[in-house]
Scaffold this motif. Structure first.
Motif, PDB file in Angstrom:
ATOM      1  N   LEU A 213       0.841  -1.192   0.000  1.00  0.00           N
ATOM      2  CA  LEU A 213       0.000   0.000   0.000  1.00  0.00           C
ATOM      3  C   LEU A 213       0.879   1.247   0.000  1.00  0.00           C
ATOM      4  N   VAL A 216      -3.242   6.233   0.694  1.00  0.00           N
ATOM      5  CA  VAL A 216      -4.696   6.240   0.789  1.00  0.00           C
ATOM      6  C   VAL A 216      -5.136   7.699   0.809  1.00  0.00           C
ATOM      7  N   ASN A 225      -7.155   4.031  -2.890  1.00  0.00           N
ATOM      8  CA  ASN A 225      -5.995   3.238  -2.479  1.00  0.00           C
ATOM      9  C   ASN A 225      -5.077   2.993  -3.671  1.00  0.00           C
TER      10      ASN A 225
END
Length: 230
Positions: A213, A216, A225
């Motif tokens: 990740l 966000v 995301n």
């Protein structure tokens, strides 16, 4: 819109946030889903979208060399040519992945495109449809009985189209994932539950792709995301 991971920033610059890595080819998938994983609502992704999602959608298109989509997505979503963006001289072409060439070749996608549409098909496609498509688009044959995604992506790279934005649908995404071709996933999560029988963003072939990740973003409860492959 604000960034909430990995740090907090109000009104981040989206072009910077979604910049491609320099010096290499890259395949980015952009999808929207409900909180319970549905890839569409009443058959269309638009029911899951938001103002922020449409803004990110435009930025991603403006950064791409080419936009890839499956024939079912093109038909269902009523695709037309990509629009010219202030940041570039001409819009990116649309590359349609289709085994059967069941496309409306008289639609604006083929008759009004500033950047000539690309049709990616296979040897099994009907010869008469291939010939007809070649009059309205650039036809790429990639594979025998079905479209070979590795060959399809290679053909785009050979045209100098190295920054590929794939907008689905779920079957095309699954084929790309199974072939190990996805470098990045941009996933908008809409704050609603859809239920029903809608597909997930990957539907079909199995794949195991580890993701990291990167950021966000959030706006009005919608999460944006950005993941990259490990």
């Amino acid at each position: 819109m604000r960034r909430i991971h990995p740090d907090i920033e109000e009104s981040p610059d989206l072009t910077t946030a979604y910049a491609y890595p320099e010096g290499r080819a890259w395949l980015r998938v952009n999808m929207v889903a409900s909180a319970d994983g549905a890839a569409w609502l009443k058959g269309l992704s638009g029911g899951l979208s938001s103002k922020g999602d449409r803004r990110v959608f435009g930025v991603l298109r403006g950064l791409a060399d080419v936009i890839m989509a499956g024939a079912a997505t093109v038909r269902t979503e009523g695709y037309g040519p990509a629009k010219r963006r202030p940041s570039r001289q001409e819009p990116p072409p649309i590359a349609v992945v289709t085994r059967r060439l069941d496309l409306d070749l008289g639609s604006p996608l083929f008759t009004e495109a500033e950047a000539r549409t690309i049709v990616i098909t296979c040897e099994a496609a009907p010869a008469d449809r291939r010939a007809e498509a070649a009059r309205r688009a650039d036809v790429v044959v990639a594979g025998g009985d079905r479209v070979d995604m590795t060959l399809a992506v290679r053909a785009l790279h050979e045209r100098g189209l190295e920054r590929i934005l794939c907008e689905g649908g779920p079957r095309v995404n699954a084929q790309l994932a199974a072939a190990g071709l996805i470098d990045e996933l941009c996933l908008t999560v809409s704050p609603l539950l859809a239920g029903g029988t809608a597909a997930r963003i990957l539907n079909g072939e199995g794949a195991h792709v580890g993701l990291v990740l990167r950021h966000v973003l959030e706006e009005d409860g919608v999460l944006f995301n950005r993941y990259v492959r490990e």
